[in-house]
Design a protein around this motif. Structure first.
Motif, PDB file in Angstrom:
ATOM      1  N   LEU A  57      -6.368   1.885  10.107  1.00  0.00           N
ATOM      2  CA  LEU A  57      -6.034   0.314   9.479  1.00  0.00           C
ATOM      3  C   LEU A  57      -6.125  -0.528  11.732  1.00  0.00           C
ATOM      4  N   PRO A  58      -6.459  -2.046  11.756  1.00  0.00           N
ATOM      5  CA  PRO A  58      -6.318  -2.867  12.803  1.00  0.00           C
ATOM      6  C   PRO A  58      -4.983  -2.332  14.500  1.00  0.00           C
ATOM      7  N   GLN A  59      -5.095  -2.325  15.298  1.00  0.00           N
ATOM      8  CA  GLN A  59      -4.021  -1.832  15.753  1.00  0.00           C
ATOM      9  C   GLN A  59      -2.747  -2.947  15.432  1.00  0.00           C
ATOM     10  N   SER A  60      -3.487  -4.252  15.645  1.00  0.00           N
ATOM     11  CA  SER A  60      -2.378  -5.090  15.361  1.00  0.00           C
ATOM     12  C   SER A  60      -1.665  -5.403  14.255  1.00  0.00           C
ATOM     13  N   HIS A  61      -1.734  -4.260  13.275  1.00  0.00           N
ATOM     14  CA  HIS A  61      -0.705  -4.191  11.977  1.00  0.00           C
ATOM     15  C   HIS A  61      -0.156  -2.770  11.767  1.00  0.00           C
ATOM     16  N   VAL A  62      -0.370  -1.853  12.958  1.00  0.00           N
ATOM     17  CA  VAL A  62       0.815  -0.700  12.710  1.00  0.00           C
ATOM     18  C   VAL A  62       1.970  -0.925  13.017  1.00  0.00           C
ATOM     19  N   ALA A  63       2.645  -1.991  13.495  1.00  0.00           N
ATOM     20  CA  ALA A  63       3.986  -2.423  13.758  1.00  0.00           C
ATOM     21  C   ALA A  63       4.355  -2.358  12.206  1.00  0.00           C
ATOM     22  N   LEU A  64       3.323  -3.098  11.672  1.00  0.00           N
ATOM     23  CA  LEU A  64       3.493  -3.589   9.828  1.00  0.00           C
ATOM     24  C   LEU A  64       4.221  -2.026   9.311  1.00  0.00           C
ATOM     25  N   PHE A  65       2.819  -1.689   9.309  1.00  0.00           N
ATOM     26  CA  PHE A  65       2.850  -0.432   8.217  1.00  0.00           C
ATOM     27  C   PHE A  65       4.016   0.506   9.266  1.00  0.00           C
ATOM     28  N   LYS A  66       4.521   0.535   9.873  1.00  0.00           N
ATOM     29  CA  LYS A  66       5.669   1.695  10.114  1.00  0.00           C
ATOM     30  C   LYS A  66       7.003   1.337   9.441  1.00  0.00           C
ATOM     31  N   ASP A  67       6.925  -0.468   9.615  1.00  0.00           N
ATOM     32  CA  ASP A  67       8.401  -0.952   9.212  1.00  0.00           C
ATOM     33  C   ASP A  67       8.115  -0.780   7.486  1.00  0.00           C
ATOM     34  N   LEU A  68       6.957  -0.845   6.998  1.00  0.00           N
ATOM     35  CA  LEU A  68       6.574  -1.160   5.766  1.00  0.00           C
ATOM     36  C   LEU A  68       7.053   0.529   4.962  1.00  0.00           C
ATOM     37  N   ALA A  69       6.161   1.229   5.971  1.00  0.00           N
ATOM     38  CA  ALA A  69       6.584   3.051   5.883  1.00  0.00           C
ATOM     39  C   ALA A  69       7.708   3.187   5.255  1.00  0.00           C
ATOM     40  N   THR A  70       9.214   2.603   6.389  1.00  0.00           N
ATOM     41  CA  THR A  70      10.288   3.353   6.422  1.00  0.00           C
ATOM     42  C   THR A  70      10.918   2.144   5.309  1.00  0.00           C
ATOM     43  N   GLN A  71      10.982   1.335   5.161  1.00  0.00           N
ATOM     44  CA  GLN A  71      11.090   0.481   3.995  1.00  0.00           C
ATOM     45  C   GLN A  71      11.158   0.996   2.582  1.00  0.00           C
ATOM     46  N   LYS A  72       9.757   1.685   2.323  1.00  0.00           N
ATOM     47  CA  LYS A  72       9.186   1.967   1.020  1.00  0.00           C
ATOM     48  C   LYS A  72       9.994   3.866   1.288  1.00  0.00           C
ATOM     49  N   GLN A  73      10.319   4.088   1.998  1.00  0.00           N
ATOM     50  CA  GLN A  73      10.993   5.657   2.530  1.00  0.00           C
ATOM     51  C   GLN A  73       9.794   6.274   2.282  1.00  0.00           C
ATOM     52  N   LEU A  74       8.257   6.158   3.131  1.00  0.00           N
ATOM     53  CA  LEU A  74       7.459   7.066   2.951  1.00  0.00           C
ATOM     54  C   LEU A  74       8.358   8.339   3.869  1.00  0.00           C
ATOM     55  N   LYS A  75       7.872   9.667   3.075  1.00  0.00           N
ATOM     56  CA  LYS A  75       8.380  10.742   3.589  1.00  0.00           C
ATOM     57  C   LYS A  75       7.725  10.877   5.046  1.00  0.00           C
ATOM     58  N   GLN A  76       6.367  11.115   4.635  1.00  0.00           N
ATOM     59  CA  GLN A  76       6.043  12.112   5.929  1.00  0.00           C
ATOM     60  C   GLN A  76       4.980  10.691   5.928  1.00  0.00           C
ATOM     61  N   LEU A  77       5.425  10.306   7.743  1.00  0.00           N
ATOM     62  CA  LEU A  77       4.213   8.823   8.770  1.00  0.00           C
ATOM     63  C   LEU A  77       2.541   9.821   9.186  1.00  0.00           C
ATOM     64  N   PRO A  78       1.709   9.610   8.595  1.00  0.00           N
ATOM     65  CA  PRO A  78       0.179  10.276   8.714  1.00  0.00           C
ATOM     66  C   PRO A  78      -0.042   9.460  10.037  1.00  0.00           C
ATOM     67  N   ALA A  79      -1.048  10.256  10.121  1.00  0.00           N
ATOM     68  CA  ALA A  79      -1.741  10.286  11.688  1.00  0.00           C
ATOM     69  C   ALA A  79      -2.483   8.391  11.633  1.00  0.00           C
ATOM     70  N   LEU A  80      -1.901   7.817  12.504  1.00  0.00           N
ATOM     71  CA  LEU A  80      -2.606   6.346  12.054  1.00  0.00           C
ATOM     72  C   LEU A  80      -3.463   6.367  13.811  1.00  0.00           C
ATOM     73  N   LEU A  81      -5.041   5.662  12.740  1.00  0.00           N
ATOM     74  CA  LEU A  81      -5.525   5.897  13.960  1.00  0.00           C
ATOM     75  C   LEU A  81      -5.897   4.101  13.548  1.00  0.00           C
ATOM     76  N   VAL A  82      -6.729   3.619  14.828  1.00  0.00           N
ATOM     77  CA  VAL A  82      -6.580   2.344  14.927  1.00  0.00           C
ATOM     78  C   VAL A  82      -8.264   1.345  14.972  1.00  0.00           C
ATOM     79  N   ASP A  83      -8.356   0.343  14.215  1.00  0.00           N
ATOM     80  CA  ASP A  83      -9.301  -0.387  15.098  1.00  0.00           C
ATOM     81  C   ASP A  83     -10.902   0.508  14.768  1.00  0.00           C
TER      82      ASP A  83
END
Ligand code: NDP
Ligand code: MG
Length: 402
Positions: A57-83
């Protein structure tokens, strides 16, 4: 053994159709990696359903992804690669067998090419990449052994109607081979098929995006309305099937039941038919040479009853003519056409230019450009792409709504 799949553009229309098929066949496919761009909530939802190991995903959306993942109770955070580097990494990851290339536009070129270079089974939806760099891509596929299979419904139909060994017989002379005489590329004609030029002058983005038969992303929907989509597909067909544009005829077929045809020297015409749903060509390309089930409704010819055909009106849809001319020109011309069109479509969607200006703009950029051989050099392709984008932006500054 399960096939490990990466979907570039998982949040889009083709991405979603691909996910439907994977959900139906968990015994055959494992979703290893996905990418998204703006639709981050949807990206998290895909993670909730499929638990992919990697997300690009774009670097600029990493924080949003992590926030939403917490809110939606995603159990295992995937590896995040950017841009772009992240897209290239998932396209070429050693863990991946199959790459669905479904990013829209030139933005998908580097990752699609990376998948080809890495020798993957590449399910090609991102036609713009092939229009820009068809020769380079197919030369790389030959070197790496990548299997580039068409997902675009027309090309997938042609692939199904060609002799099985046709792909491995691709010749340099651009003549049809193995008894084939002509390819018939069908086109629905889009939402403005029966509009007059005067009516087309006033159409809105919402009207242009409302395709009569297919549900697709915005850019390809506008391309379908101008028939530029068919122009890009004409170029795509020339590359995929190593054939000169002279042997490809565009046929308007408003019902979108026949997805394209192949004619043979003995008088046979083979057609591939089905209800218009991208799940069919995606499933075909995923499983080829086998077949897997989809939830697409089987064609009922008694319900369809009539199939109509007519030639395209090139005065109303000049984009198709421009695309054919640029393929005839070769070299950087198709890439210039594509780049100008991408800028024009974006400007039309923002209501900065009128619908008919899309083809006017592309025509103007082509006329201002000098075409050169790409010499199989991606730098030449990218330079021509940038130059065409600059010219297109200039045209909009001059003639567009300020
Ligand atoms: P969509 O607009 O629905 O999806 C495009 C995908 O690309 C989304 O995942 C989007 O992310 C992502 N994306 C957009 N811009 C970028 C960027 N700059 N960098 C990285 N990713 C990006 O398009 P479609 O699914 O309709 O089309 C995808 C491709 O398939 C196109 O090339 C189209 O021509 C082709 N195709 C589509 C068909 C269809 O029926 N839809 C039929 C045949 C071919 P996000 O949504 O998160 O922003
Ligand atoms: Mg198509």
């Amino acid at each position: 053994m399960k096939q490990s799949v990466a979907i570039l553009g998982a949040t889009g229309s083709i991405g979603q159709s691909t996910l439907k098929i994977l959900a139906d066949h968990p015994d055959k496919y494992h979703l290893y990696a996905i990418s998204g761009f703006h639709r981050i909530a949807e990206l998290v939802d895909i993670c909730l359903q499929f638990q992919p190991e990697v997300v690009a995903l774009p670097q600029s959306h990493v924080a949003l992804f992590k926030d939403l993942a917490t809110q939606k109770q995603l159990k295992q955070l995937p590896a995040l690669l950017v841009d772009e580097a992240g897209l290239v990494a998932i396209a070429s990851a050693p863990e991946v067998d199959v790459v669905m290339a479904a990013i829209v536009g030139a933005a998908g070129l580097s990752s699609t090419l990376a998948a080809v270079k890495a020798g993957k089974r590449v399910l090609l939806a991102n036609k713009e990449a092939l229009v820009m760099a068809g020769e380079i891509m197919l030369a790389e596929a030959k070197k790496s052994g990548a299997l580039v299979l068409p997902v675009d419904s027309e090309h997938n139909a042609i692939f199904q109607c060609l002799p099985q060994q046709y792909f491995s017989h691709r010749q340099q002379n651009k003549q049809p081979q193995l008894g084939v005489s002509r390819l018939l590329l069908t086109a629905s004609g889009g939402p403005f098929l029966n509009f007059s030029l005067e009516q087309m002058q006033q159409v809105t983005p919402a009207q242009a995006c409302k395709h009569p038969n297919w549900s697709m992303g915005q850019k390809i929907s506008v391309d379908s309305a101008t028939l530029m989509n068919k122009g890009l597909e004409l170029i795509e067909a020339c590359h995929l099937f190593a054939i000169s544009e002279h042997f490809v005829t565009v046929v308007i077929h408003p019902q979108s039941i026949i997805h394209s045809m192949v004619q043979y020297i003995d008088g046979s015409t083979l057609a591939q038919m089905g209800n218009p749903d991208m799940c069919t060509p995606i499933a075909h390309a995923l499983a080829w040479p086998e077949r897997i089930s989809t939830q697409v409704k089987t064609l009922d010819l008694f319900e369809v009853q009539t199939l109509d055909f007519c030639p395209p009106d090139l005065d109303k849809f000049p984009a198709l003519k421009l695309a054919r001319q640029s393929m005839r020109e070769g070299g950087t011309a198709p890439g210039i056409l594509n780049a100008a069109n991408e800028i024009a479509v974006a400007a039309f969607l923002q209501e900065r230019i009128k619908f008919l200006d899309i083809a006017n703009l592309v025509d103007a950029v082509l006329q201002q450009s000098q075409f050169e051989s790409t010499d199989d050099d991606l730098n030449v392709v990218m330079a021509a792409d940038q130059c065409a984008r600059d010219k297109a932006a200039q045209w909009i500054r001059q003639y567009g709504v300020q």
